[in-house]
Each structure stands twice: as structure tokens, then as C-alpha cells.
Design a protein around this motif. Structure first.
Motif, PDB file in Angstrom:
ATOM      1  N   LEU A 380      14.713  -9.533   6.909  1.00 28.26           N
ATOM      2  CA  LEU A 380      13.315  -9.278   7.243  1.00 28.26           C
ATOM      3  C   LEU A 380      12.812  -7.995   6.586  1.00 28.26           C
ATOM      4  CD1 LEU A 380      13.531 -10.379  10.956  1.00 28.26           C
ATOM      5  CD2 LEU A 380      12.034 -11.406   9.241  1.00 28.26           C
ATOM      6  N   ARG A 381      13.691  -6.997   6.480  1.00 28.58           N
ATOM      7  CA  ARG A 381      13.289  -5.763   5.793  1.00 28.58           C
ATOM      8  C   ARG A 381      12.983  -6.070   4.337  1.00 28.58           C
ATOM      9  NH1 ARG A 381      17.440  -0.988   7.859  1.00 28.58           N
ATOM     10  NH2 ARG A 381      17.032  -1.274  10.080  1.00 28.58           N
ATOM     11  N   ARG A 382      13.860  -6.852   3.719  1.00 25.89           N
ATOM     12  CA  ARG A 382      13.679  -7.185   2.306  1.00 25.89           C
ATOM     13  C   ARG A 382      12.391  -7.942   2.061  1.00 25.89           C
ATOM     14  NH1 ARG A 382      19.102  -7.459   1.452  1.00 25.89           N
ATOM     15  NH2 ARG A 382      19.314  -9.489   2.408  1.00 25.89           N
ATOM     16  N   GLU A 383      12.021  -8.772   3.022  1.00 27.50           N
ATOM     17  CA  GLU A 383      10.847  -9.612   2.805  1.00 27.50           C
ATOM     18  C   GLU A 383       9.533  -8.864   2.960  1.00 27.50           C
ATOM     19  OE1 GLU A 383      11.277 -12.979   5.363  1.00 27.50           O
ATOM     20  OE2 GLU A 383      13.140 -13.542   4.361  1.00 27.50           O
ATOM     21  N   LEU A 384       9.590  -7.675   3.562  1.00 26.36           N
ATOM     22  CA  LEU A 384       8.339  -6.929   3.757  1.00 26.36           C
ATOM     23  C   LEU A 384       7.821  -6.418   2.418  1.00 26.36           C
ATOM     24  CD1 LEU A 384       8.970  -4.673   6.861  1.00 26.36           C
ATOM     25  CD2 LEU A 384       7.007  -6.157   6.545  1.00 26.36           C
ATOM     26  N   PRO A 385       6.512  -6.380   2.232  1.00 27.64           N
ATOM     27  CA  PRO A 385       5.964  -5.760   1.031  1.00 27.64           C
ATOM     28  C   PRO A 385       6.493  -4.325   0.904  1.00 27.64           C
ATOM     29  CG  PRO A 385       4.230  -6.837   2.272  1.00 27.64           C
ATOM     30  CD  PRO A 385       5.470  -6.930   3.098  1.00 27.64           C
ATOM     31  N   ARG A 386       6.671  -3.893  -0.331  1.00 23.71           N
ATOM     32  CA  ARG A 386       7.301  -2.598  -0.619  1.00 23.71           C
ATOM     33  C   ARG A 386       6.720  -1.435   0.165  1.00 23.71           C
ATOM     34  NH1 ARG A 386      10.959  -2.821  -4.571  1.00 23.71           N
ATOM     35  NH2 ARG A 386      11.885  -0.753  -4.558  1.00 23.71           N
ATOM     36  N   ARG A 387       5.407  -1.461   0.347  1.00 22.75           N
ATOM     37  CA  ARG A 387       4.787  -0.267   0.937  1.00 22.75           C
ATOM     38  C   ARG A 387       5.281   0.022   2.353  1.00 22.75           C
ATOM     39  NH1 ARG A 387       0.972  -4.177   1.076  1.00 22.75           N
ATOM     40  NH2 ARG A 387      -0.049  -4.643   3.053  1.00 22.75           N
ATOM     41  N   TYR A 388       5.846  -0.994   3.023  1.00 22.59           N
ATOM     42  CA  TYR A 388       6.327  -0.767   4.387  1.00 22.59           C
ATOM     43  C   TYR A 388       7.727  -0.165   4.421  1.00 22.59           C
ATOM     44  CZ  TYR A 388       2.433  -3.604   5.921  1.00 22.59           C
ATOM     45  OH  TYR A 388       1.194  -4.093   6.164  1.00 22.59           O
ATOM     46  N   ARG A 389       8.383  -0.124   3.263  1.00 25.77           N
ATOM     47  CA  ARG A 389       9.762   0.355   3.297  1.00 25.77           C
ATOM     48  C   ARG A 389      10.025   1.334   2.160  1.00 25.77           C
ATOM     49  NH1 ARG A 389      12.378  -3.693  -0.243  1.00 25.77           N
ATOM     50  NH2 ARG A 389      10.767  -5.213  -0.667  1.00 25.77           N
ATOM     51  N   ARG A 390       8.997   2.125   1.839  1.00 25.52           N
ATOM     52  CA  ARG A 390       9.119   3.031   0.708  1.00 25.52           C
ATOM     53  C   ARG A 390      10.247   4.044   0.938  1.00 25.52           C
ATOM     54  NH1 ARG A 390       3.342   4.169  -0.554  1.00 25.52           N
ATOM     55  NH2 ARG A 390       3.170   2.180  -1.601  1.00 25.52           N
ATOM     56  N   GLY A 391      10.246   4.728   2.072  1.00 23.47           N
ATOM     57  CA  GLY A 391      11.262   5.738   2.366  1.00 23.47           C
ATOM     58  C   GLY A 391      12.654   5.131   2.335  1.00 23.47           C
ATOM     59  N   ASP A 392      12.771   3.991   3.003  1.00 22.89           N
ATOM     60  CA  ASP A 392      14.031   3.279   3.074  1.00 22.89           C
ATOM     61  C   ASP A 392      14.515   2.928   1.673  1.00 22.89           C
ATOM     62  OD1 ASP A 392      15.702   2.231   5.201  1.00 22.89           O
ATOM     63  OD2 ASP A 392      15.323   0.269   4.283  1.00 22.89           O
ATOM     64  N   ALA A 393      13.607   2.384   0.851  1.00 22.12           N
ATOM     65  CA  ALA A 393      13.976   1.921  -0.483  1.00 22.12           C
ATOM     66  C   ALA A 393      14.417   3.099  -1.348  1.00 22.12           C
ATOM     67  CB  ALA A 393      12.793   1.199  -1.120  1.00 22.12           C
ATOM     68  N   LEU A 394      13.701   4.212  -1.253  1.00 27.16           N
ATOM     69  CA  LEU A 394      14.028   5.391  -2.058  1.00 27.16           C
ATOM     70  C   LEU A 394      15.410   5.919  -1.657  1.00 27.16           C
ATOM     71  CD1 LEU A 394      13.006   7.459  -4.181  1.00 27.16           C
ATOM     72  CD2 LEU A 394      12.252   8.856  -2.240  1.00 27.16           C
ATOM     73  N   ALA A 395      15.623   6.051  -0.362  1.00 25.70           N
ATOM     74  CA  ALA A 395      16.901   6.562   0.134  1.00 25.70           C
ATOM     75  C   ALA A 395      18.045   5.667  -0.335  1.00 25.70           C
ATOM     76  CB  ALA A 395      16.876   6.639   1.661  1.00 25.70           C
ATOM     77  N   MET A 396      17.833   4.359  -0.247  1.00 29.14           N
ATOM     78  CA  MET A 396      18.874   3.419  -0.652  1.00 29.14           C
ATOM     79  C   MET A 396      19.143   3.522  -2.154  1.00 29.14           C
ATOM     80  SD  MET A 396      20.364   1.772   1.660  1.00 29.14           S
ATOM     81  CE  MET A 396      20.176   1.838   3.415  1.00 29.14           C
ATOM     82  N   ARG A 397      18.064   3.728  -2.942  1.00 34.03           N
ATOM     83  CA  ARG A 397      18.247   3.833  -4.396  1.00 34.03           C
ATOM     84  C   ARG A 397      19.071   5.062  -4.747  1.00 34.03           C
ATOM     85  NH1 ARG A 397      13.194   1.878  -5.815  1.00 34.03           N
ATOM     86  NH2 ARG A 397      12.333   3.934  -6.235  1.00 34.03           N
ATOM     87  N   VAL A 398      18.744   6.198  -4.106  1.00 32.13           N
ATOM     88  CA  VAL A 398      19.483   7.430  -4.370  1.00 32.13           C
ATOM     89  C   VAL A 398      20.947   7.242  -3.970  1.00 32.13           C
ATOM     90  CG1 VAL A 398      19.743   9.847  -3.694  1.00 32.13           C
ATOM     91  CG2 VAL A 398      17.462   8.904  -4.107  1.00 32.13           C
ATOM     92  N   TRP A 399      21.129   6.633  -2.810  1.00 35.09           N
ATOM     93  CA  TRP A 399      22.471   6.403  -2.295  1.00 35.09           C
ATOM     94  C   TRP A 399      23.271   5.523  -3.263  1.00 35.09           C
ATOM     95  CZ3 TRP A 399      25.215   2.077  -0.677  1.00 35.09           C
ATOM     96  CH2 TRP A 399      26.365   2.326   0.086  1.00 35.09           C
ATOM     97  N   ALA A 400      22.647   4.449  -3.714  1.00 27.80           N
ATOM     98  CA  ALA A 400      23.327   3.499  -4.596  1.00 27.80           C
ATOM     99  C   ALA A 400      23.664   4.182  -5.928  1.00 27.80           C
ATOM    100  CB  ALA A 400      22.445   2.279  -4.826  1.00 27.80           C
ATOM    101  N   TRP A 401      22.710   4.945  -6.460  1.00 28.51           N
ATOM    102  CA  TRP A 401      22.907   5.629  -7.742  1.00 28.51           C
ATOM    103  C   TRP A 401      24.091   6.596  -7.635  1.00 28.51           C
ATOM    104  CZ3 TRP A 401      22.375  10.755  -9.435  1.00 28.51           C
ATOM    105  CH2 TRP A 401      22.320  10.916 -10.829  1.00 28.51           C
TER     106      TRP A 401
END
Lengths: 469, 227
Positions: A380-401
Motif C-alpha cells: 500500500l505504501r508503494r502504491e501511494l503517489p510519490r508525494r505522500y512518501r517523499r521522506g520515506d522514499a528519500l530515507a530508503m534511497r540513502v539507506w540502500a545507497w
């Protein structure tokens, strides 16, 4: 849009509520754990129930029709409601036809979901909640706090005050006295009511019976005393065979309240029989879809509909356990609410719900039908438009990198450690980040050692073993 | 029944699914169902009497309910279980059956049969009844549960409205688990209208999780197991 975040602080800083949550959740969990520990083949029962549910969902149309045929062959009327509005209109219409003035209701979450009380009130019909907990929250004009124990956030002092105000007599704080007062007030309502509404916990397709599980006797009275009984049932509640019933009952009552069985289990197949002297002359089964067929069509999230509404996942959830039920602002709360509400209302109506979780997976481990709630939350998180999970997405990207390359990870952690050391004041970590202000004021990070375990280990290996042999 | 688009819609999105398992996992082994029934029912706060003298047991229940009148849900069934009753023939019009319990208010008690009287069925009367007596169709040992008998002449409100309720349970109708009962009797044994499985008295824990007996249903449940 319904949000959670804006009101969390209010509940977190409510001392009384925090106390109640801490003690009640622990009691509920303990009762459940003890009841489950007695059952030797609990895991086997869970697997069995899950398989039955997944099978049923794939053949839901057939099983519902079998159930409906049985009920109508006994003179019950079956109404298929596609939306909440359809269901409410049908109930209001039935109430009108009988010139109903008072409706006694036993606890139904589906009734809350479709807003049946508001619909009845608009039509000039008084809905009376008869479950003690529901009665209390109805008098306060509040929604239920928990799907199993709707008023557990109220103290005996609260209840004494509410009853004294509404029942027209001064009452003490003794729960026994308060319960007796409610019994008396509601007994009159049962005998006067023109219509009774109940929910349905399970429905058996092959025998054509609806199962209503309860402890107080209020469902029994709601479906026996008034001349008309309407049962509201979500279409996902059907199970194929009577022989499956014992398994589901065992899973449901032990998970919900830690009881081996509830005081009353009603099996209803239709209106009163010609031989009977009492019982409703008219019986209606309202089968409510209200978005469920849409959930069913998505095979990856279909298992959401396997839920038997025991509430066990609420009791173990660290998020529900801190913010409580009302913070969710939706009918279904806790982990199951977080996966159900976005699918019932549409993801953008409740964009914070899938994030109201630490993904600790306790809900999945406790679920009697093994619903993979954490996986659904991530979907359900993945299906939300990006703007609802910006912080989450950024944190995950940094973590993954950081983690995708061993050298990068080692480098960043080495520099990070050195950097952190600069911010210790009086032996405490104090980062100059306003966003961490209050969070940091109650938490500390122990001073990090100079070397990581990995560095230490490599050094010792280089020194010639050091593995102690 | 109104034709609906819902089943068709559900069929279209059926997809793949596991088969229906052949049969449910077995319940626990219960060596002595009668002993287990008594234990479980008492744990659920019912008062159980195993093979009591029926009149004496009824007097005990009446004294504890503070009444000398008992209402019968099914006098014929009670009589078949060995309760000495006189009269109480069924009637075409809806009726309530009741008996005075001699000696309920004093300890000197004659053992003559109880005379069953009849009055027209009236919900207002039922809501004043202190003590009702019903006959169970079956008992479930695993949980100390009784299944209310099918289509009793006294109706279904009597056992739930009276604050004190007695269930007469034939000893040879106690089954180890609900699964055993359903296997033995199947759907045919269930009433087409309403069936009630009852375990202990009515209860709630809605105020501060404090257990209170007797909310809307009886606050005392007696079970007399008769052979």
C-alpha cells in the motif's frame, strides 16, 4: 483526506489514556496467550483456517449464493448491497415499512462502516446500542475505541458520570452497579423495539446459518425480541461448511478475548418457525460489498478479506498501543485498519494509514488466519503517489545507497562515527538538529567505540587467528 | 430475492486458490466427557450438579433466586428427564408454563410432583420471571457449553430474560467437542430459525476489564446433568 499525524501528540500526552493502554493491552495479550497456549495444534488450525479462507474468497460468489438460497428457502429475505448507501437505504426502508421508532442494535463494526446510525437518525428512528461498551460510547457520542472492547478508554468514574447524566439517577463507581443500571435501562428498550440489528461474525454456506458471537446476551435479545431482525454481513464473512465452524470459533474467541468460547453463540437460519411462540416474524440478511469486491479483484491484496475481526493485531501493535484507536479517525483501526481503510476508501483518502506501523511484524505472527499485514502495508505504501512518501522514499534511497557496497558502507560508518563524536556534550549525544529536538531530549546514544567490530575482528585475524582455539 | 451483480462480479475476479481442505484438524482427545464438561462449565462460572435429586436441586436454585415460582421452557422434555411433573399438557395457543416450588421458602419439603400451570404467553410476564428452566439438546465437554433445545414450546426469550436460569442436560447427550456433535448430528439437528450455544452466565468486562456477570442475560446459570 483523513490523517493520523496531527492528533497523535494529543493522545500521546494524555496521561490517563497512556496508563489505560499500557495496562489493558497487557491484560488482553496475556489472556489471549494463555488461551492459545492450551491449544496444542494452534498452528495447524491457523494454516487450516487460512487455506479455507483463501479458497472461499476465490469462490465467494458461489458460496454467497448457496448461503442466500438457504436463507430465502426458510422465508428470510436477502438483499445484496453494493454500497454503504444501498445498505442504509434498505434498512431505513424496512424500518419505515414497519413504522419503526426504536431500533436495538448489537455491536456491528459493519454498521459503523456504513454509517447506519446516522442514516436511521436522519429518518427519525432512534438507534440504541445495547452492547455495554457501545452503549457507553454512544452516550458520549464517540466512535468505538477498539473493535472488541469499544469503551476500554473509559474509567469507572467516567462511566458513573455518563450514566448519572443520561440515565436520570445518581450512580456510584461500582462496575456492578453501573452494569445493573444499564441492564435496566436497556431491558425496556429491548421490549419496546420495533427492529433489531446485529452484525454477523461468520456465515456457514452449506447449512445456511449466520453465527453471532457475544458475551452479554444483547445480540440474543436483539435478534429475538423485536418483530423484525436485520443482520448486516460483509460478503467476506462466509465459510463453506458447518464442519469448519468449530475451527473458526476457536480461533476467533481465543484471539479476541482469550475465552475458550463466548457465553453465547447464536446460529440463525431465518425468521421464527411456525412452531415458535416468539422470535422475529421477519428476517433480513443484508450482504454488503462496499468495496470488498474491488479488494478481491486484486490477488496480491486479496488476503485482507480473510480477516475475522478478532482484534488481536490491535492488542500487539506498538503503534495502536501508544496512540490508541481514536487517533486513526477511521472505523477500523490498528494494523488491520491500516490495510483495510486504504482499500475501502481509496489510498489517497487515508495516506498515512499504511505508515502507522513500525513493520515489527507482531500483527502477522498473532493473526489467527496468518494475514501478512506487513507485506500488505508495504504494498500500500508503494502504491501511494510519490508525494505522500517523499521522506520515506528519500530515507530508503540513502539507506540502500549506503548498504549496497561494502567499501562505501565501511567508509560512511567510519566518518559518521568520527562526526558523531564531535557532538557529545556532558557525556550525552546532542545533535544540533531542531527536528530531533524533543525526540533527542529523552534518548541517548552510548559513546561509540573507536573501532568497529569488523575492524577489531580483521585486526585479530591478521595477528594470527585469535579465535580462541 | 433481487438478482444481484455482486456474485457475477466476484466470479470474474476469482483467480487461483488452494483447494478446500478435506476435513478440519482433529479436536483434543477427551477421555471422560462428563468430567470435563463439569470442570469447564464450572470454570465458565456455571453451577453444575451431577445427577442430583431433581426436586432438591430445583429448590436450591429457587432459594438462590429468591422465588418460589419456576417457569418451564419445555415441561414435557423436563418430565422425560425424570422431573416429577403433573399437568402442563401442550396447547395450541402460545403459553407460559410455571410451577410453584413447595418448600422453596422453608426447608421442610414434600417430594410430591410439581403441578404445572399454564397462562397465555406474555413478554411482560417473562421479563418479571426470576427463574426459568430449559432442557438442553446437547452439551459440549471441551468448553462446558450447552445447546438450547430446538423449538421449545416456551419460546426463546425465557432463558435469556430471567436472571436465574437452569438447564437440564441429559448425561448421554454430552459430546467431547462441538466437532463431535456436528459430526454426529449434522445440520439437520439445528433449528431452521435460531439456535443458541450457551456457556456460563451472561458476562461483560466493558468497564475497566472488570468481569461482571449478568448483563442482559442471566447472571446465574445452573446445569443439572441428569441420567
Amino acid at each position: 483526506m483523513i490523517r493520523i499525524r496531527p492528533q497523535t501528540a494529543r493522545y500521546l500526552y494524555d496521561r490517563h489514556l497512556q496508563e489505560v493502554l499500557r495496562t489493558t493491552m497487557a491484560t488482553a495479550q496475556q489472556a489471549r496467550d494463555e488461551a492459545v497456549a492450551e491449544v496444542e495444534n494452534w498452528e495447524e488450525l491457523r494454516n487450516y483456517a487460512r487455506q479455507v479462507k483463501l479458497h472461499t474468497l476465490a469462490h465467494l460468489g458461489d458460496y454467497l449464493e448457496a448461503l442466500a438460497d438457504r436463507i430465502s428457502s426458510r422465508g428470510g429475505r436477502v438483499f445484496w448491497a453494493e454500497t454503504a448507501e444501498d445498505a442504509c437505504n434498505y434498512v431505513v426502508e424496512t424500518a419505515r415499512r414497519h413504522s419503526a421508532r426504536t431500533v436495538v442494535k448489537s455491536k456491528t463494526m459493519l454498521g459503523e462502516e456504513i454509517g447506519i446510525n446516522t442514516a436511521l437518525q436522519k429518518a427519525g428512528v432512534e438507534p440504541v446500542e445495547t452492547d455495554l461498551g457501545e452503549f457507553i460510547v454512544q452516550l458520549c457520542q464517540e466512535p468505538p475505541f477498539h473493535i472488541i472492547t469499544p469503551a476500554f478508554h473509559k474509567t469507572r468514574q467516567d462511566v458513573a458520570r455518563i450514566f448519572t447524566q443520561h440515565l436520570g439517577q445518581p450512580l456510584g463507581e461500582d462496575p456492578e452497579e453501573l452494569t445493573a443500571a444499564a441492564r435496566k435501562a436497556l431491558r425496556e428498550k429491548f421490549l419496546q423495539a420495533d427492529l433489531g440489528i446485529t452484525g454477523v461474525n461468520l456465515a456457514v454456506a452449506d447449512s445456511g446459518h449466520l453465527v453471532v458471537v457475544e458475551n452479554e446476551g444483547n445480540a440474543r435479545l436483539s435478534l429475538s425480541a423485536p418483530p423484525v431482525h436485520i443482520a448486516l454481513m460483509g460478503i467476506e464473512k462466509v465459510i463453506p461448511r458447518l464442519q469448519d465452524l468449530p475451527v473458526f470459533l476457536k480461533l476467533l474467541t481465543r484471539s479476541a478475548t482469550g475465552q475458550r468460547i463466548t457465553s453465547y453463540v447464536n446460529l440463525i437460519g431465518g425468521p421464527r418457525c411456525p412452531e415458535e411462540v416468539d422470535g422475529p416474524e421477519e428476517f433480513h440478511l443484508v450482504l454488503v460489498d462496499n468495496g470488498r469486491s474491488r479488494i478481491l479483484a486484486d490477488e496480491r491484496k486479496r488476503e485482507t478479506l480473510a480477516c475475522i475481526r478478532c482484534g488481536a493485531c490491535l492488542n500487539v501493535c506498538p503503534v495502536y498501543g501508544r496512540i490508541g484507536g481514536h487517533a486513526y479517525r477511521t472505523v477500523y483501526q490498528g494494523p488491520v485498519g491500516a490495510v483495510l481503510m486504504p482499500q475501502l476508501l481509496g489510498p489517497e483518502q487515508v495516506p498515512e494509514h499504511p505508515f502507522a506501523s513500525t513493520l515489527c511484524e507482531a500483527c502477522r505472527d498473532i493473526c489467527p488466519v496468518k494475514i501478512d499485514i506487513p507485506r500488505l502495508l508495504l504494498e500500500l505504501r508503494r502504491e501511494l503517489p510519490r508525494r505522500y512518501r517523499r521522506g520515506d522514499a528519500l530515507a530508503m534511497r540513502v539507506w540502500a545507497w549506503t548498504f549496497e557496497n561494502a567499501g562505501r558502507y565501511a567508509g560512511i560508518s567510519a566518518w559518521g562515527r568520527r562526526l558523531l563524536r564531535l557532538f557529545y556534550r556532558d557525556g550525552r549525544l546532542a545533535l544540533p538538529l531542531p527536528v530531533l529536538g524533543r525526540w533527542q531530549s529523552t534518548r541517548d546514544l552510548p559513546r561509540l567505540p573507536n573501532k568497529t567490530f569488523y575492524e577489531e575482528f580483521s585486526n585479530q585475524s591478521a595477528d594470527g587467528g585469535g579465535n580462541g582455539q | 430475492m433481487k438478482q444481484s451483480v455482486i456474485p457475477a462480479k466476484l466470479r470474474r475476479s476469482a483467480g487461483s486458490a488452494p483447494p478446500l481442505p478435506v476435513e478440519p484438524p482433529a479436536g483434543p482427545d477427551i477421555a471422560d466427557p462428563v468430567e470435563r464438561f463439569c470442570r469447564e462449565a464450572e470454570q465458565a462460572q456455571a453451577r453444575v450438579r451431577l445427577r442430583p435429586d431433581p426436586l432438591e436441586a430445583l429448590r436450591e436454585a429457587a432459594v438462590s433466586a429468591g422465588t418460589d415460582t419456576i417457569y418451564w421452557q419445555d415441561p414435557a422434555a423436563a418430565s422425560a428427564l425424570g422431573i416429577p411433573l403433573a399437568g402442563g399438557e401442550s396447547s395450541a395457543e402460545p403459553s407460559l408454563f410455571y410451577s410453584a416450588v413447595p418448600g422453596a421458602q422453608d426447608s421442610e419439603a414434600p417430594s410430591a410432583p410439581l403441578e404445572v400451570r399454564r397462562r397465555p404467553y406474555d413478554r411482560r410476564v417473562i421479563s418479571q420471571v426470576r427463574l426459568s428452566v430449559a432442557t438442553a439438546r446437547a452439551g459440549i465437554a471441551e468448553t462446558g457449553t450447552v445447546l438450547e433445545s430446538t423449538l421449545p414450546p416456551g419460546g426463546r426469550l425465557l432463558p435469556i430474560l430471567a436472571p436465574h436460569h437452569v438447564v437440564l442436560l441429559p448425561e448421554n447427550e454430552i459430546y467431547p467437542t462441538l466437532g463431535h456433535y456436528l459430526q454426529a448430528w449434522g445440520a439437520e439437528s439445528l433449528a431452521p430459525g435460531s439456535n443458541l450455544f450457551m456457556t456460563g452466565p451472561s458476562r461483560t468486562a466493558d468497564i475497566e476489564k472488570v468481569l461482571i456477570l449478568g448483563v442482559h442475560g442471566p447472571h446465574r446459570l445452573w446445569i443439572f446433568i441428569l441420567s
